[in-house]
Design a protein around this motif. Sequence first.
Motif, mmCIF file in Angstrom:
data_model
loop_
_atom_site.group_PDB
_atom_site.id
_atom_site.type_symbol
_atom_site.label_atom_id
_atom_site.label_comp_id
_atom_site.label_asym_id
_atom_site.label_seq_id
_atom_site.Cartn_x
_atom_site.Cartn_y
_atom_site.Cartn_z
ATOM 1 N N LEU A 1 0.750 -1.501 0.117
ATOM 2 C CA LEU A 1 -0.083 -0.123 -0.039
ATOM 3 C C LEU A 1 0.898 1.059 0.262
ATOM 4 O O LEU A 1 1.948 1.891 0.160
ATOM 5 C CB LEU A 1 -0.725 0.203 0.943
ATOM 6 C CG LEU A 1 -1.986 -1.173 0.949
ATOM 7 C CD1 LEU A 1 -2.809 -1.250 2.081
ATOM 8 C CD2 LEU A 1 -3.545 -0.836 -0.086
ATOM 9 N N ARG A 2 0.101 2.193 -0.294
ATOM 10 C CA ARG A 2 0.950 3.798 -1.068
ATOM 11 C C ARG A 2 -0.347 4.341 0.213
ATOM 12 O O ARG A 2 0.966 5.532 0.370
ATOM 13 C CB ARG A 2 1.310 4.249 -2.516
ATOM 14 C CG ARG A 2 1.691 2.812 -2.831
ATOM 15 C CD ARG A 2 2.889 2.521 -2.586
ATOM 16 N NE ARG A 2 3.410 2.234 -4.153
ATOM 17 C CZ ARG A 2 3.690 0.663 -3.892
ATOM 18 N NH1 ARG A 2 3.151 -0.174 -3.331
ATOM 19 N NH2 ARG A 2 4.361 -0.099 -5.367
ATOM 20 N N ALA A 3 -1.149 4.149 -0.420
ATOM 21 C CA ALA A 3 -2.030 5.087 0.325
ATOM 22 C C ALA A 3 -3.352 4.949 1.201
ATOM 23 O O ALA A 3 -3.627 3.780 0.963
ATOM 24 C CB ALA A 3 -2.529 6.552 0.088
ATOM 25 N N ILE A 4 -3.274 5.581 2.979
ATOM 26 C CA ILE A 4 -4.719 4.523 3.554
ATOM 27 C C ILE A 4 -5.197 5.926 4.304
ATOM 28 O O ILE A 4 -4.924 6.810 4.629
ATOM 29 C CB ILE A 4 -4.218 4.088 4.842
ATOM 30 C CG1 ILE A 4 -2.922 2.993 4.150
ATOM 31 C CG2 ILE A 4 -5.317 3.467 5.571
ATOM 32 C CD1 ILE A 4 -2.515 2.328 5.223
ATOM 33 N N PHE A 5 -6.755 5.596 3.537
ATOM 34 C CA PHE A 5 -7.610 6.951 3.663
ATOM 35 C C PHE A 5 -8.668 6.363 4.928
ATOM 36 O O PHE A 5 -9.303 5.833 4.159
ATOM 37 C CB PHE A 5 -8.386 7.424 2.730
ATOM 38 C CG PHE A 5 -6.963 8.427 1.971
ATOM 39 C CD1 PHE A 5 -7.013 8.043 0.995
ATOM 40 C CD2 PHE A 5 -6.448 9.760 2.025
ATOM 41 C CE1 PHE A 5 -5.785 8.452 0.085
ATOM 42 C CE2 PHE A 5 -5.815 10.061 1.318
ATOM 43 C CZ PHE A 5 -5.224 9.232 0.379
#
Length: 664
Positions: free
Chosen positions: A121-125
């Motif tokens: 993963l590069r981004a977690i929102f």
Amino acid sequence: MAFIDKPLFLLLFLILSSMHFVVSLGLTDAEILLKFKGSLSNASALVSWSDNTNPCTGDVSNWNGVICLKSSVRGLQLEKMGLTGKIDVETLKGLSDLRTLSFMNNGFDGPMPELKKLRSLRAIFLSNNHFSGEIPSDAFEGMCFLKKVHLAENEFTGAIPSSLATLPKLLELRLEGNKFTGKLPNFSESNFESFDVSNNELEGPIPTTLRKMDSKSFSGNKDLCGQPLSHCSAINTTTTISTSSDTSTSNFNTNSDSNGESNSKKPPLASIVGVGIVLAVALAAIVAAAFILLQRRKRTSESIEAPPPPSNHQKKTGSKELDQSQGGSSSEQPLTGGKKAEITKLSFVRNDRERFDLPDLLKASAEILGGGCFGSSYKAALSTGPVMVVKRFKQMNNVGKEEFHEHMRRLGRLRHPNLLPLVAYYYRKEEKLLVTDYIENGSLACHLHGQPSMDWATRLKVAKGVAKGLSYLYRELPSIIAAHGHLKSSNILLNQSYEPLLADYGLVPVINQEDAQELMVAYKSPEYLQLGRITKKTDVWSLGILIVELLTGKFPANFRPQGITTEEHLASWLNAVPQEQWKNQVIDKEISGTKNSECEMLKLLKIGMTCCEGDMEKRLDLKEAVKRINEVKEKDSDEDFYSSYASKGDVKSTTEMSDDFTLS
């Protein structure tokens, strides 16, 4: 069923289970997403998710909330959909190209999902939900590609997870509007493009690396202090690498609140005079204590028979007055200061590095690079210029002092362009330090599973370089059964020209056997699991797994310390896919479109599979493996070879196909 005896019933059960296992490995992105949808509640917004269509057509998404790239699912943007239920991370693991997850503005609750299982993963929102409870300190451990973490406006409690401070690429961190308590983690560098921890219950000093942030980023934490907020009454300002005891210093600040809100009247003159006297006495005591400490340190240093200071030339090229036969530095000579003096000495094994000692490392600007299998690694920038990596080992306490010194000197004599050189080491019974150069370009694992992706030519270059380095180790360390013993993508560093450098090699003889069996890659091999021993072909197995990882872009979960997870074993997964589908289903999509190279890719993949053959008799030996790898070319010699081969419809064994491709 009554007439079927138990052994036959168990046999049938195992056969059916294995059939289910093989089928489950071939799940499409659509099947995975539909299974994931089943774990959600109020999923009416996902009505377009249907088995009648594919989620992606090229870069175009056919399903609501799905982000596509090259017909693969790259992200899920399921925002403001009223979703509740469970975020099924185990199912999402099947999406090998997943890079972004966004579930903002929904109704999810309970603890934060175990997203560290999705290491790519590069981004977690996850902002604006109802997640609650404490987040484990290691919740983000190993997510070396993570750039954005948004957890704002939830109900999280407890400390901010310390693993956030170890993420090398983190650019955005939004934690505002929660109930986090305790101190801020000590972020080693501040490259944040967006940072906000406002409106929590944090306390203590703001780390120096965050003091350039806007004060709004820290507002709403009444017990947080230090720039850019108000001054702290007491700040611990020292962070060092310590091998024996923890050290800290405190600065006493007597400045009162500049707004003067706590006092409605000015203090009487007598109080001011009294405070002045107390301060004067305290200052005199501090000066006296500092003088005494300096005198003691001076006497201690005079009792050590230190070598004369090096000349400017020696600082650049290293001391020439070394025992060339042993490869050690003059710091290995007996010291008249006894044990106290010995604590500060590093043993150098190279002549071409600037000399420094443990106190220099302790005073250096330190950054935690991460915690590997053996322990933490630190990046230490010395005041004189060099940047080193210090790795701590606590799994070597069974090895004797002389044996350890001899083995380190042996490793120090190794010289090869594909080996990360050992620069120095430190011996103490409880733990050991190994010092190497800092390689700024990072590990193969981060490049292979991160951005930007690696092209085919670079991957082939890495495979050949690793093979050469491994071959050299076996020539120079013939008495070690597994000359590397811990070969995996995270132990291969890449220099600026993407030449691979093997790290953590030659440690099998000095690692405690019980720790080696639990942690080292060699002890995950089929021969150790089946026969309880490693062999001269064990590193070849690791090389094969690495080649498969290079070609497929998939991380080998069987190298994790907890042992093999059969469902994710790369070789098992690859064998379960029909060979005629390898071109489209196995080769990493980042390189599968490389023009005029597919035959050579498949040739290297077959070599890798023959190297990690479970049957040692069928497995290549190292010499033959290196020879075959070096024969692989960047471009196909016959573009139609694979097409003509596939058209035959033959089904052959891995070994037979390996031989076929080497003939081209």
